[in-house]
Design a protein around this motif. Sequence first.
Motif, PDB file in Angstrom:
ATOM      1  N   GLU A 176     -20.076  -3.254  26.078  1.00  0.00           N
ATOM      2  CA  GLU A 176     -19.503  -4.083  24.762  1.00  0.00           C
ATOM      3  C   GLU A 176     -20.696  -4.808  24.106  1.00  0.00           C
ATOM      4  N   ALA A 177     -22.019  -4.061  24.293  1.00  0.00           N
ATOM      5  CA  ALA A 177     -23.188  -4.900  23.775  1.00  0.00           C
ATOM      6  C   ALA A 177     -23.247  -4.842  22.319  1.00  0.00           C
ATOM      7  N   ILE A 178     -23.742  -5.811  21.791  1.00  0.00           N
ATOM      8  CA  ILE A 178     -23.987  -5.839  20.153  1.00  0.00           C
ATOM      9  C   ILE A 178     -25.169  -5.044  19.844  1.00  0.00           C
ATOM     10  N   PRO A 179     -25.185  -4.685  18.560  1.00  0.00           N
ATOM     11  CA  PRO A 179     -26.525  -3.772  18.262  1.00  0.00           C
ATOM     12  C   PRO A 179     -27.834  -4.283  18.105  1.00  0.00           C
ATOM     13  N   THR A 180     -28.701  -4.026  19.164  1.00  0.00           N
ATOM     14  CA  THR A 180     -30.235  -4.756  18.705  1.00  0.00           C
ATOM     15  C   THR A 180     -31.142  -3.581  18.971  1.00  0.00           C
ATOM     16  N   GLU A 181     -32.226  -3.877  18.408  1.00  0.00           N
ATOM     17  CA  GLU A 181     -33.358  -2.795  18.688  1.00  0.00           C
ATOM     18  C   GLU A 181     -33.515  -2.453  19.967  1.00  0.00           C
ATOM     19  N   ALA A 212     -21.528  -6.621  15.284  1.00  0.00           N
ATOM     20  CA  ALA A 212     -22.465  -7.719  14.486  1.00  0.00           C
ATOM     21  C   ALA A 212     -22.766  -6.876  13.231  1.00  0.00           C
ATOM     22  N   GLY A 213     -23.323  -7.761  12.303  1.00  0.00           N
ATOM     23  CA  GLY A 213     -23.486  -7.390  11.046  1.00  0.00           C
ATOM     24  C   GLY A 213     -24.827  -6.920  10.645  1.00  0.00           C
ATOM     25  N   GLU A 214     -25.632  -7.031  11.451  1.00  0.00           N
ATOM     26  CA  GLU A 214     -26.986  -6.579  11.373  1.00  0.00           C
ATOM     27  C   GLU A 214     -27.561  -6.219  12.782  1.00  0.00           C
ATOM     28  N   VAL A 215     -28.852  -5.407  12.708  1.00  0.00           N
ATOM     29  CA  VAL A 215     -29.519  -5.136  14.200  1.00  0.00           C
ATOM     30  C   VAL A 215     -30.869  -6.371  14.109  1.00  0.00           C
ATOM     31  N   MET A 216     -30.987  -6.851  15.259  1.00  0.00           N
ATOM     32  CA  MET A 216     -32.116  -7.666  15.560  1.00  0.00           C
ATOM     33  C   MET A 216     -33.073  -7.508  16.539  1.00  0.00           C
ATOM     34  N   SER A 230     -35.178 -24.126  22.411  1.00  0.00           N
ATOM     35  CA  SER A 230     -34.748 -22.642  23.170  1.00  0.00           C
ATOM     36  C   SER A 230     -34.196 -21.912  22.224  1.00  0.00           C
ATOM     37  N   ALA A 231     -34.260 -22.002  20.870  1.00  0.00           N
ATOM     38  CA  ALA A 231     -33.338 -21.066  20.049  1.00  0.00           C
ATOM     39  C   ALA A 231     -34.349 -19.740  20.061  1.00  0.00           C
ATOM     40  N   VAL A 232     -33.207 -18.610  19.552  1.00  0.00           N
ATOM     41  CA  VAL A 232     -33.926 -17.431  19.409  1.00  0.00           C
ATOM     42  C   VAL A 232     -34.872 -17.326  18.329  1.00  0.00           C
ATOM     43  N   GLN A 233     -35.875 -16.482  18.543  1.00  0.00           N
ATOM     44  CA  GLN A 233     -37.038 -16.429  17.278  1.00  0.00           C
ATOM     45  C   GLN A 233     -36.664 -15.085  16.853  1.00  0.00           C
ATOM     46  N   PRO A 234     -36.224 -15.085  15.593  1.00  0.00           N
ATOM     47  CA  PRO A 234     -35.887 -13.634  14.888  1.00  0.00           C
ATOM     48  C   PRO A 234     -37.476 -13.103  14.465  1.00  0.00           C
ATOM     49  N   LEU A 235     -37.758 -11.857  14.722  1.00  0.00           N
ATOM     50  CA  LEU A 235     -38.892 -11.025  14.379  1.00  0.00           C
ATOM     51  C   LEU A 235     -38.526  -9.910  13.233  1.00  0.00           C
ATOM     52  N   HIS A 236     -37.593  -9.252  13.479  1.00  0.00           N
ATOM     53  CA  HIS A 236     -37.133  -8.357  12.402  1.00  0.00           C
ATOM     54  C   HIS A 236     -35.527  -8.251  12.253  1.00  0.00           C
ATOM     55  N   SER A 237     -35.067  -7.688  11.195  1.00  0.00           N
ATOM     56  CA  SER A 237     -33.737  -7.361  11.408  1.00  0.00           C
ATOM     57  C   SER A 237     -33.430  -6.504  10.060  1.00  0.00           C
ATOM     58  N   TRP A 238     -32.377  -5.648  10.091  1.00  0.00           N
ATOM     59  CA  TRP A 238     -32.002  -4.704   9.568  1.00  0.00           C
ATOM     60  C   TRP A 238     -30.619  -4.622   9.277  1.00  0.00           C
ATOM     61  N   SER A 239     -30.027  -4.310   8.093  1.00  0.00           N
ATOM     62  CA  SER A 239     -28.579  -3.952   7.807  1.00  0.00           C
ATOM     63  C   SER A 239     -28.292  -2.607   8.825  1.00  0.00           C
ATOM     64  N   ILE A 240     -26.799  -2.884   9.007  1.00  0.00           N
ATOM     65  CA  ILE A 240     -26.181  -1.490   9.849  1.00  0.00           C
ATOM     66  C   ILE A 240     -26.810  -0.314   9.263  1.00  0.00           C
ATOM     67  N   PRO A 241     -26.365  -0.195   7.781  1.00  0.00           N
ATOM     68  CA  PRO A 241     -26.984   1.123   7.159  1.00  0.00           C
ATOM     69  C   PRO A 241     -28.429   1.266   7.347  1.00  0.00           C
ATOM     70  N   GLU A 242     -29.132   0.407   7.178  1.00  0.00           N
ATOM     71  CA  GLU A 242     -30.715   0.677   7.151  1.00  0.00           C
ATOM     72  C   GLU A 242     -31.137   1.062   8.682  1.00  0.00           C
ATOM     73  N   TYR A 243     -30.281   0.436   9.719  1.00  0.00           N
ATOM     74  CA  TYR A 243     -30.903   0.810  11.106  1.00  0.00           C
ATOM     75  C   TYR A 243     -30.360   2.283  11.435  1.00  0.00           C
ATOM     76  N   GLY A 244     -29.040   2.457  10.654  1.00  0.00           N
ATOM     77  CA  GLY A 244     -28.655   3.789  11.070  1.00  0.00           C
ATOM     78  C   GLY A 244     -29.570   4.997  10.465  1.00  0.00           C
ATOM     79  N   LEU A 245     -30.313   4.590   9.240  1.00  0.00           N
ATOM     80  CA  LEU A 245     -31.134   5.631   8.606  1.00  0.00           C
ATOM     81  C   LEU A 245     -32.552   5.646   9.737  1.00  0.00           C
ATOM     82  N   ARG A 246     -32.832   4.704  10.244  1.00  0.00           N
ATOM     83  CA  ARG A 246     -34.135   4.725  11.173  1.00  0.00           C
ATOM     84  C   ARG A 246     -33.668   5.491  12.443  1.00  0.00           C
ATOM     85  N   MET A 247     -32.503   5.731  12.801  1.00  0.00           N
ATOM     86  CA  MET A 247     -32.051   6.317  14.010  1.00  0.00           C
ATOM     87  C   MET A 247     -31.914   7.989  13.701  1.00  0.00           C
ATOM     88  N   LYS A 248     -31.617   8.324  12.275  1.00  0.00           N
ATOM     89  CA  LYS A 248     -31.359   9.546  11.880  1.00  0.00           C
ATOM     90  C   LYS A 248     -31.759  10.539  12.299  1.00  0.00           C
TER      91      LYS A 248
END
Length: 268
Positions: A176-181, A212-216, A230-248
């Motif tokens: 049941e993982a959330i979407p991440t790169e 989740a609403g985005e891919v991190m 100890s907070a998470v440091q974001p490097l990149h994020s994509w919307s769900i549709p943007e990342y869907g295109l990356r995987m297409k």
Amino acid sequence: MSEIKRLAALVMDPSRRDEIGPDQWPLAMIAYGLVTCNEKNRQAEGIEIYRTFQSCCAPDARKKCALQLAAFIRQRKGDGWRALLPFAMTDELADIRRQAAFLIYTLAAPEREERFPGIAGLADIICAAPLPGQAGMSPALDALMSLGDLRFAPYLASISKKLSPDRLAELLEGTEAIPTELGCNWLLDILDEHAELSSTVARVLAAMPGRAGEVMDVIIPVPSWQFTNSAVQPLHSWSIPEYGLRMKERLAQKLAPEDRETVTLAWS
């Protein structure tokens, strides 16, 4: 410390465990963990003891116990992370197993031969033959994929290389993982390595956007106790549709038309 040792001795003596009352079991579980934490190969005993603990304590008490144990481990600068293994391997609730896995991943102190021993240790357990009484390890996989830190990609790669396709499919079916790169890249790599798992991977990918609403792509401070923040440091994020295109393109090469359509709809 004398009380800790006394409780640990009771826990380790099967003939005396009945002397531990329900209100004492959380502290007894902590005591057992702290006394035996640096002894490897206690997984079978830990599972047996945890099942008794679980029968005596409600989920909220077990969750609180894991967090209290983690606080001790944090004070000890990561020493004793193996005390959390029975929680990650045994609890009947996936949420508690997932929580314990996350704590193991982020608290374990670096060792000379291994930078991330908590991740390496649980990855080995995921790949090993299940012990009697052990629960499924999909929540531990969830926690690893959901960390979203690409430094941990080699550990995911080792899991897919060591497991047979059948066991890998079983592990993936329960995730049941959330979407991440990190997680998405690994699933796409599995498509390259195991064509027979394409439908399984498609189902996992199709379920991810609902969590989740985005891919991190992030950096997780590990071990967490070593950092003031100890907070998470974001490097990149994509919307769900943007990342869907990356995987297409990769999906088009590996998925059957009906599976590709299911994934595309989920990520659009």
